[in-house]
Each structure stands twice: as C-alpha cells, then as structure tokens.
Enzyme design. Structure first.
Site, PDB file in Angstrom:
ATOM      1  N   LYS A  79       0.841  -1.207   0.000  1.00  0.00           N
ATOM      2  CA  LYS A  79       0.000   0.000   0.000  1.00  0.00           C
ATOM      3  C   LYS A  79       0.871   1.250   0.000  1.00  0.00           C
ATOM      4  CE  LYS A  79      -3.898  -2.305   2.161  1.00  0.00           C
ATOM      5  NZ  LYS A  79      -4.581  -2.691   3.398  1.00  0.00           N
TER       6      LYS A  79
ATOM      7  N   GLN B  24      -4.431  -1.316   9.562  1.00  0.00           N
ATOM      8  CA  GLN B  24      -4.379  -2.643   8.944  1.00  0.00           C
ATOM      9  C   GLN B  24      -5.028  -3.673   9.875  1.00  0.00           C
ATOM     10  OE1 GLN B  24      -3.269  -3.390   5.756  1.00  0.00           O
ATOM     11  NE2 GLN B  24      -4.121  -5.388   6.198  1.00  0.00           N
TER      12      GLN B  24
ATOM     13  N   ASP C 254     -10.859   3.507   3.932  1.00  0.00           N
ATOM     14  CA  ASP C 254     -11.186   2.082   3.799  1.00  0.00           C
ATOM     15  C   ASP C 254     -12.704   1.882   3.728  1.00  0.00           C
ATOM     16  OD1 ASP C 254      -9.260   0.158   3.465  1.00  0.00           O
ATOM     17  OD2 ASP C 254      -8.777  -0.036   5.586  1.00  0.00           O
TER      18      ASP C 254
END
Ligand code: NAD
Length: 292
Positions: A54, A98, A121
């Site tokens: 990422k 994460q 997200d």
C-alpha cells in the site's frame, strides 16, 4: 481453459495512472499533496506485506505515505490517541488501520476512532450507513474494486443474478449491497456457512463473487456455463516446490471454473491489485474534498 482472464493488474495499472494524473493536477492547482497514514500494529507477515504494498503504491502515485508501526503490546488507548492526532492533521487525508489487529484489541473501538471524512477504507459505521442508503461516501476498497472488475467483462448486470459467497463486513455484505444498488440493478443472493446446498444457488448465477477464505469453495460443476467468477480469496497452501514453502490460491478451483465460466479473476493478480487501487482513489477523493 475457455474463460477470459480478468486482468486485475492491467486494470489497476491503468486506474493508478489516472489517479497519478489527478494527484499531479491537485498539486499544481491547489498545492495539495494527498496523504495516507497507514497504521500497523504487530508484525503479522501477511499484514506487513499488505502495508508495504500500500505504501509503495501510494508513493508511486505521487502521494504522501506515512507509516506508523506499533508493537502488539501497545495499549489500545495509545493507538486511539495516535488516530486522534491523525484525524486532526491537515497533511493526512486518509487513515488506514491494517486489520486484523492482534488479539485483545477491540477492532470496533479502533475503527470507530477514525474520522469518517478520513476513513478511506470505508469501514466506519458512518460510511457503511451512507453506502447502504446511497449517500455520498467512501466505498469500501475491495467491493468497489470487484464492481470495476465485473465492469471490464462488459457484462450488463441489470436484471442478472449475482451470488455472493461470504457475509463478512469487509467483503461479502458490502459487495451484496453494491450489486443490489439501482445503478447496478442485479438480483443478489448472499450465501454463507448457514446456506444449505450452495451449488443450487451458484448454478443459477450469472456472476459469482466468492469470498469465503477457503480453497475450492467454488468448483466448475457448481457454475452455470458462461458465468463470471470473481475470486476474492487469498489462501496460502503448502508447496515444497516454492522458495517460501507455500503458494497463493483463491477460493475457486481455477482450472475447473475456467472451463465453464466466461470470465474469471486469477489469484494473485485479480482482486488484490484493485483493492489497493481503490484505496488510492479514495485518498485522492478525500484530498479533493478537504480543499474543495
Ligand atoms: P471472513 O472469514 O471474515 O468471512 C468468510 C465468509 O465466508 C463467512 O461469512 C462465512 O460464512 C463464509 N463461508 C466460509 N466458508 C463457506 C462455505 N463453504 N460456504 C458458504 N459460505 C462460506 O473472510 P473475509 O474477510 O470476507 O475474506 C474472505 C477471503 O478474501 C479471505 O481469503 C481473505 O484473505 C480474502 N480477501 C482478499 C482481499 C483482497 O484484496 N484480495 C481483501 C479482503 C479479503
């Protein structure tokens, strides 16, 4: 193999080039560099590799990438305080924690701490709610990428039957919600571990999205000829011929499904690259909104 390969890498490369142009334009016009903060707690090897990918993608698109690593022993309140600081930081437009977090953390409390306007997200309850009622929001990255992958097959989903296997909050449920939106107009069946006779549903499906986290959940004999298969699963199976001692496979048995399907995503190289791409997309969108 009869099926067309849905090339997630190619689509991701094209979309990332478009995002990079958007980043350059925002810098030139407003002097704003989109910034993404990625928080990693602990050292789970899969999470480390996702976070590294990422950050690399973020830098390649010309964005600011800020990495915050914390040991698995960090206090939950300290993690929440770090998120609060990022919420208030004008250089940061997107915050990603994460998942999964190490044992003992309340993922719900941690995700809730992210400001919805920086939740790139799309996991906070505010964003999920907005998505469900069709309000402007950050769409969750994997489901959004899946819709883009189905689009490249040229299949018009309106009136088609889509079967989603899996009901997680990050993949199955939001994919089902996006497919049933009026703008897509598919008829959706959501299958899960409580489903009796999964094959009876998949055999009537024009599109099957499989996100079960188990190899061979979907096999060719469970498909209607010509169906489109989107394989979300990422499973490590032992393989002594590989340097790492394992290989990656999806949730669909690729060989048998590719004989019956009209199009299928590979693993790796299908859904994964698009997930990261849609994260960059949301971060750019967030930076545009803040300054807009
Ligand atoms: P999860 O474990 O949270 O959920 C799996 C779901 O599948 C559950 O709802 C369960 O009911 C259902 N399920 C499991 N076995 C089934 C079966 N035999 N029949 C019917 N339903 C069944 O998993 P998740 O977080 O949704 O992830 C699913 C897979 O997708 C995992 O392999 C994960 O690694 C992968 N994933 C990939 C990406 C990507 O970007 N490529 C992103 C997220 C998740």
């Amino acid at each position: 193999m009869n099926a067309q390969l849905i090339d997630g890498k190619k689509l991701a490369t094209e979309t990332r080039a478009e995002i990079a142009r958007g980043v350059a334009a925002l810098k030139a016009e407003k002097g704003v560099t989109p910034g993404l903060a990625v928080i990693l707690v602990g050292d789970n090897p899969a999470s480390v590799s996702y976070v590294t990918a990422k950050e690399k993608a973020c830098r390649e698109a010309g964005m600011l990438s800020r990495e915050i690593r914390m040991p698995a022993t960090v206090a939950e309140d300290e993690l929440i305080a770090a998120i609060a600081k990022l919420n208030a930081d004008p250089a940061i437009h997107g915050i990603l924690v994460q998942l999964p977090l190490p044992k003992g953390f309340s993922e719900k409390r941690v995700i809730d701490a992210i400001a919805p306007e920086k939740d790139v997200d799309g996991f906070t309850p505010v964003n999920v709610g907005r998505m469900l009622i069709g309000d402007d929001c950050f769409l969750p990255c994997t489901p959004h990428g899946i819709i883009k992958l189905i689009e490249v097959t040229g299949m018009d989903l309106a009136g088609k039957h889509a079967v989603v296997i899996g009901r997680s909050n990050i993949v199955g449920k939001p994919v089902a919600a996006l497919l049933s939106r009026k703008s897509v107009n598919a008829t959706v069946t959501l299958c899960h571990t409580g489903t009796k006779d999964l094959a009876a549903f998949t055999r009537t499906a024009d599109v099957v999205v499989v996100a079960a986290g188990r190899p061979n959940t979907l096999t060719g004999d469970m498909l209607k000829p010509g169906a489109v298969v989107i394989d979300v699963g990422v499973n490590r199976v032992p393989d002594a011929t590989k340097e790492k001692g394992y290989r990656l496979c999806g949730d669909a048995d690729f060989a048998s499904c590719a004989e019956v399907a009209s199009a299928i995503t590979p693993v790796p190289g299908g859904v994964g690259p698009m997930t990261i791409t849609m994260l960059l997309w949301n971060t750019l969108e967030s930076a545009r909104r803040v300054e807009g």
